[in-house]
Write a protein that holds these residues in place. Structure first.
Motif, mmCIF file in Angstrom:
data_model
loop_
_atom_site.group_PDB
_atom_site.id
_atom_site.type_symbol
_atom_site.label_atom_id
_atom_site.label_comp_id
_atom_site.label_asym_id
_atom_site.label_seq_id
_atom_site.Cartn_x
_atom_site.Cartn_y
_atom_site.Cartn_z
ATOM 1 N N SER A 189 -3.978 -5.272 3.268
ATOM 2 C CA SER A 189 -4.789 -4.513 2.314
ATOM 3 C C SER A 189 -4.952 -3.104 2.867
ATOM 4 N N VAL A 190 -5.418 -2.194 2.045
ATOM 5 C CA VAL A 190 -5.613 -0.819 2.506
ATOM 6 C C VAL A 190 -6.671 -0.761 3.607
ATOM 7 N N GLU A 194 -3.674 0.697 -4.379
ATOM 8 C CA GLU A 194 -4.071 0.855 -2.983
ATOM 9 C C GLU A 194 -3.242 1.956 -2.315
ATOM 10 N N VAL A 236 0.846 -1.191 0.000
ATOM 11 C CA VAL A 236 0.000 0.000 0.000
ATOM 12 C C VAL A 236 0.884 1.244 0.000
ATOM 13 N N LYS A 257 -8.668 3.373 -8.198
ATOM 14 C CA LYS A 257 -7.774 3.076 -7.082
ATOM 15 C C LYS A 257 -8.589 2.885 -5.810
ATOM 16 N N ARG A 303 3.202 -2.459 6.985
ATOM 17 C CA ARG A 303 2.129 -2.540 5.973
ATOM 18 C C ARG A 303 2.272 -3.697 4.996
#
Length: 144
Positions: A108-109, A58, A2, A84, A104
């Motif tokens: 996932s975001v 992301e 991300v 996005k 991170r």
């Protein structure tokens, strides 16, 4: 991985990134966007959109204040750039930024948003002076 955009009023973003680099070293996929006195919301939008286009699909935007121009512009762009996955979080602090940038990988975001909020909350501490407990000296104890 991300992408991270840090944004805020004045030199909030570049200041946070300077502190992050001092503590944790350089980080990939991380851009700071300041909103200085010379900027309008239109120039801020151009700068944030340019930063968003540097990343793949992301992106998490970490802003200083909910409802402020950097936050609002980021949220609007998150809707506009529908190709996005963009999430915006306000209330960024250095503890949050350090943890998000270092942890991170593989998230996932959406997972990173929850992680950021928890990290930011956990980074807030108040100093409390505690009374020193008296330790009874053991006469037979010589030290080490």
């Amino acid at each position: 991985m991300v992408g991270i955009i840090v944004t805020g009023h004045g030199n909030f973003a570049t200041g946070m990134l300077s502190s992050l680099e001092l503590i944790a070293g350089k980080s990939d996929k991380l851009i700071g966007v300041d909103f200085t006195a010379e900027d309008s919301t239109e120039t801020l939008e151009v700068k944030i959109e340019k930063a968003m286009n540097e990343f793949d699909d992301e992106i998490i935007v970490l802003s200083d204040l909910a409802g402020g121009s950097p936050f609002k512009v980021s949220a609007i762009l998150g809707q506009k750039l529908s190709d996005k996955k963009i999430q915006v979080v306000a209330g960024t602090n250095l503890g949050m930024l350090i943890e998000v940038s270092l942890c991170r990988e593989g998230m996932s975001v959406e997972e990173l948003v929850d992680f950021a909020i928890n990290s930011g909350s956990n980074a807030i501490k108040a100093f409390a002076l505690k009374e020193k407990e008296e330790v009874e000296e053991d006469e037979e104890f010589d030290g080490i």
